[in-house]
Design an enzyme around this catalytic site. Structure first.
Site, PDB file in Angstrom:
ATOM      1  N   ALA A  65      38.472 102.747 -83.228  1.00  0.00           N
ATOM      2  CA  ALA A  65      39.462 101.696 -83.018  1.00  0.00           C
ATOM      3  C   ALA A  65      38.854 100.384 -83.513  1.00  0.00           C
ATOM      4  O   ALA A  65      37.631 100.244 -83.573  1.00  0.00           O
ATOM      5  CB  ALA A  65      39.800 101.605 -81.536  1.00  0.00           C
ATOM      6  N   GLU A 113      38.472 111.052 -82.512  1.00  0.00           N
ATOM      7  CA  GLU A 113      39.614 111.485 -81.692  1.00  0.00           C
ATOM      8  C   GLU A 113      40.825 111.808 -82.569  1.00  0.00           C
ATOM      9  O   GLU A 113      41.529 112.798 -82.339  1.00  0.00           O
ATOM     10  CB  GLU A 113      39.953 110.391 -80.667  1.00  0.00           C
ATOM     11  CG  GLU A 113      38.873 110.273 -79.597  1.00  0.00           C
ATOM     12  CD  GLU A 113      39.042 109.050 -78.704  1.00  0.00           C
ATOM     13  OE1 GLU A 113      39.261 107.940 -79.239  1.00  0.00           O
ATOM     14  OE2 GLU A 113      38.961 109.199 -77.481  1.00  0.00           O
ATOM     15  N   GLU A 133      31.572 104.943 -77.914  1.00  0.00           N
ATOM     16  CA  GLU A 133      32.168 103.890 -77.079  1.00  0.00           C
ATOM     17  C   GLU A 133      31.217 103.403 -75.988  1.00  0.00           C
ATOM     18  O   GLU A 133      31.192 102.231 -75.642  1.00  0.00           O
ATOM     19  CB  GLU A 133      33.474 104.408 -76.434  1.00  0.00           C
ATOM     20  CG  GLU A 133      34.620 104.611 -77.405  1.00  0.00           C
ATOM     21  CD  GLU A 133      34.671 105.995 -78.042  1.00  0.00           C
ATOM     22  OE1 GLU A 133      33.639 106.719 -78.036  1.00  0.00           O
ATOM     23  OE2 GLU A 133      35.740 106.360 -78.557  1.00  0.00           O
TER      24      GLU A 133
HETATM   25  C1  LIG Z   1      41.325 104.943 -79.690  1.00  0.00           C
HETATM   26  C2  LIG Z   1      40.854 104.987 -78.315  1.00  0.00           C
HETATM   27  C3  LIG Z   1      39.654 104.164 -77.950  1.00  0.00           C
HETATM   28  C4  LIG Z   1      38.719 104.110 -79.023  1.00  0.00           C
HETATM   29  C5  LIG Z   1      37.685 103.260 -78.979  1.00  0.00           C
HETATM   30  C6  LIG Z   1      36.819 103.131 -80.130  1.00  0.00           C
HETATM   31  O1  LIG Z   1      36.993 103.774 -81.137  1.00  0.00           O
HETATM   32  S1  LIG Z   1      35.611 101.987 -79.997  1.00  0.00           S
HETATM   33  C7  LIG Z   1      34.814 101.981 -81.589  1.00  0.00           C
HETATM   34  C8  LIG Z   1      33.896 103.122 -81.763  1.00  0.00           C
HETATM   35  N1  LIG Z   1      33.203 102.971 -83.002  1.00  0.00           N
HETATM   36  C9  LIG Z   1      32.001 102.344 -83.105  1.00  0.00           C
HETATM   37  O2  LIG Z   1      31.445 101.852 -82.140  1.00  0.00           O
HETATM   38  C10 LIG Z   1      31.381 102.319 -84.479  1.00  0.00           C
HETATM   39  C11 LIG Z   1      31.284 100.892 -84.978  1.00  0.00           C
HETATM   40  N2  LIG Z   1      30.709 100.834 -86.305  1.00  0.00           N
HETATM   41  C12 LIG Z   1      29.378 101.033 -86.545  1.00  0.00           C
HETATM   42  O3  LIG Z   1      28.597 101.318 -85.664  1.00  0.00           O
HETATM   43  C13 LIG Z   1      28.888 100.858 -87.965  1.00  0.00           C
HETATM   44  O4  LIG Z   1      29.885 100.140 -88.672  1.00  0.00           O
HETATM   45  C14 LIG Z   1      28.616 102.170 -88.722  1.00  0.00           C
HETATM   46  C15 LIG Z   1      27.391 102.862 -88.096  1.00  0.00           C
HETATM   47  C16 LIG Z   1      29.823 103.108 -88.663  1.00  0.00           C
HETATM   48  C17 LIG Z   1      28.348 101.868 -90.212  1.00  0.00           C
HETATM   49  O5  LIG Z   1      27.327 100.913 -90.338  1.00  0.00           O
HETATM   50  P1  LIG Z   1      27.067 100.200 -91.735  1.00  0.00           P
HETATM   51  O6  LIG Z   1      25.888  99.328 -91.545  1.00  0.00           O
HETATM   52  O7  LIG Z   1      27.045 101.239 -92.825  1.00  0.00           O
HETATM   53  O8  LIG Z   1      28.388  99.324 -91.997  1.00  0.00           O
HETATM   54  P2  LIG Z   1      28.811  97.983 -91.241  1.00  0.00           P
HETATM   55  O9  LIG Z   1      28.506  98.045 -89.770  1.00  0.00           O
HETATM   56  O10 LIG Z   1      28.317  96.808 -91.989  1.00  0.00           O
HETATM   57  O11 LIG Z   1      30.414  98.079 -91.376  1.00  0.00           O
HETATM   58  C18 LIG Z   1      31.117  97.619 -92.489  1.00  0.00           C
HETATM   59  C19 LIG Z   1      32.226  96.726 -92.010  1.00  0.00           C
HETATM   60  O12 LIG Z   1      33.128  97.512 -91.206  1.00  0.00           O
HETATM   61  C20 LIG Z   1      33.295  96.891 -89.944  1.00  0.00           C
HETATM   62  N3  LIG Z   1      33.528  97.893 -88.911  1.00  0.00           N
HETATM   63  C21 LIG Z   1      32.924  99.084 -88.773  1.00  0.00           C
HETATM   64  N4  LIG Z   1      33.413  99.736 -87.711  1.00  0.00           N
HETATM   65  C22 LIG Z   1      34.350  98.922 -87.165  1.00  0.00           C
HETATM   66  C23 LIG Z   1      35.197  99.048 -86.050  1.00  0.00           C
HETATM   67  N5  LIG Z   1      35.234 100.154 -85.281  1.00  0.00           N
HETATM   68  N6  LIG Z   1      36.027  98.039 -85.764  1.00  0.00           N
HETATM   69  C24 LIG Z   1      36.052  96.942 -86.516  1.00  0.00           C
HETATM   70  N7  LIG Z   1      35.276  96.788 -87.609  1.00  0.00           N
HETATM   71  C25 LIG Z   1      34.428  97.760 -87.914  1.00  0.00           C
HETATM   72  C26 LIG Z   1      31.999  96.133 -89.714  1.00  0.00           C
HETATM   73  O13 LIG Z   1      32.177  95.123 -88.755  1.00  0.00           O
HETATM   74  C27 LIG Z   1      31.746  95.608 -91.098  1.00  0.00           C
HETATM   75  O14 LIG Z   1      32.574  94.481 -91.328  1.00  0.00           O
HETATM   76  P3  LIG Z   1      31.946  93.071 -91.860  1.00  0.00           P
HETATM   77  O15 LIG Z   1      30.842  92.730 -90.936  1.00  0.00           O
HETATM   78  O16 LIG Z   1      31.464  93.404 -93.234  1.00  0.00           O
HETATM   79  O17 LIG Z   1      33.125  92.148 -91.842  1.00  0.00           O
END
Ligand SMILES: CCC/C=C/C(=O)SCCNC(=O)CCNC(=O)[C@H](O)C(C)(C)COP(=O)([O-])OP(=O)([O-])OC[C@H]1O[C@@H](n2cnc3c(N)ncnc32)[C@H](O)[C@@H]1OP(=O)([O-])[O-]
Length: 259
Positions: A65, A113, A133
């Site tokens: 999300a 999911e 999460e």
């Molecule tokens: C549906 C029901 C409830 C669900 C809850 C959830 O899903 S909770 C979520 C559960 N998910 C997580 O906790 C995973 C969160 N993500 C991560 O941990 C990392 O992005 C990664 C490990 C997937 C990739 O790392 P990497 O170093 O290769 O890449 P990077 O980190 O540089 O990302 C590139 C750009 O994408 C952006 N962006 C990425 N994901 C999201 C997001 N969800 N949201 C918004 N933005 C996101 C990131 O900010 C960045 O933008 P910027 O700064 O350039 O403007």
């Protein structure tokens, strides 16, 4: 329909939906989820389409999300808006036509999911699945604790939900989360090929098979087997059953008419 966060196309009898927010690793924003639901509705009601594929990019199916969009939400807002409610977030689970998730790269949080809500998952060899999460102060909200546990069992699901550890494609295949692994460069073509094969079978029978397998999640074994047998009996009312079995006996390919 014009969409901004997804791409849609038809490949013969297959509806292909590509999540397309590359700068945010296909994070599932409200707009994306609304557009995905609309695209699913359109393919569901299109008689020319027999199977649907949802995919992302090679880098990410969806990284969850949209954290930036939801981070300041209050409890009252989340509760009153029924955030992640069934109408849009779970739309894929209401689709009667089969939906295949073709997952490359990250399928995290809501992305994992969403993949699990599809009928089966074909994984690119670089796929990574996780429910992170817990690491950002919340828990899965769209079935992660429930569906992942049913797919891979309590121990792995609990570890993943409590630590955020990701599974790679090989572990996901061993654990039964994905049906098989495909080289990432061939993933979408292979998914479309499988979807075409399904779409060319008898549509009413395909829908019956999907309903019957899904019933296994909702009922006892005895009730599920009874339900399956009733559907099996009813398939004998279809012209396609006669065509399929006659074609086998006559050593020719069947010509299904979807009735
Ligand atoms: C549906 C029901 C409830 C669900 C809850 C959830 O899903 S909770 C979520 C559960 N998910 C997580 O906790 C995973 C969160 N993500 C991560 O941990 C990392 O992005 C990664 C490990 C997937 C990739 O790392 P990497 O170093 O290769 O890449 P990077 O980190 O540089 O990302 C590139 C750009 O994408 C952006 N962006 C990425 N994901 C999201 C997001 N969800 N949201 C918004 N933005 C996101 C990131 O900010 C960045 O933008 P910027 O700064 O350039 O403007």
């Amino acid at each position: 329909m014009a969409f901004e966060t997804i791409l849609t196309e038809t490949r013969g009898p297959v509806g292909l939906i590509t999540l397309n927010r590359p700068k945010a690793l296909n994070a599932l924003s409200k707009q994306l989820v609304t557009e995905l639901a609309a695209a699913l509705d359109a393919f569901e009601t299109d008689d020319a389409i027999g199977c649907i594929v949802i995919t992302g990019s090679e880098r990410a199916f969806a990284a969850g999300a949209d954290i930036k969009e939801m981070k300041d939400k209050t409890f009252v807002e989340a509760f009153l808006q029924n955030f992640i409610g069934p109408n849009d977030w779970e739309r894929v689970t209401h689709t009667r036509k089969p939906v295949i998730a073709a997952v490359a790269g990250y399928a995290l949080g809501g992305g994992c999911e969403l993949a699990m809500m599809c009928d089966f998952i074909l994984a690119g060899d670089n796929a990574r699945f996780g429910q992170p999460e817990i690491t950002i102060g919340t828990i899965p909200g769209s079935g992660g604790t429930q569906r992942l546990t049913r797919f891979v069992g309590k121990s792995k699901a609990m570890e993943m939900c409590l630590t955020g550890r990701q599974m790679d494609a090989a572990e996901a295949e061993r654990a039964g989360l994905v049906s098989r692994i495909i080289p990432v460069a061939d993933l979408v073509e292979e998914a479309v090929k499988v979807a075409t094969q399904i779409a060319n079978l008898s549509r009413p029978v395909v829908l019956m098979a999907k309903e019957a397998v899904n019933r296994a999640y909702e009922t006892t074994l005895a009730e599920g087997v009874k339900f399956e047998r009733r559907l099996f009996h009813s398939s004998f009312a279809l012209e396609d059953q006669k065509e399929g079995m006659n074609a086998f006996a006559e050593k020719r390919p069947p010509n299904f008419k979807h009735r």
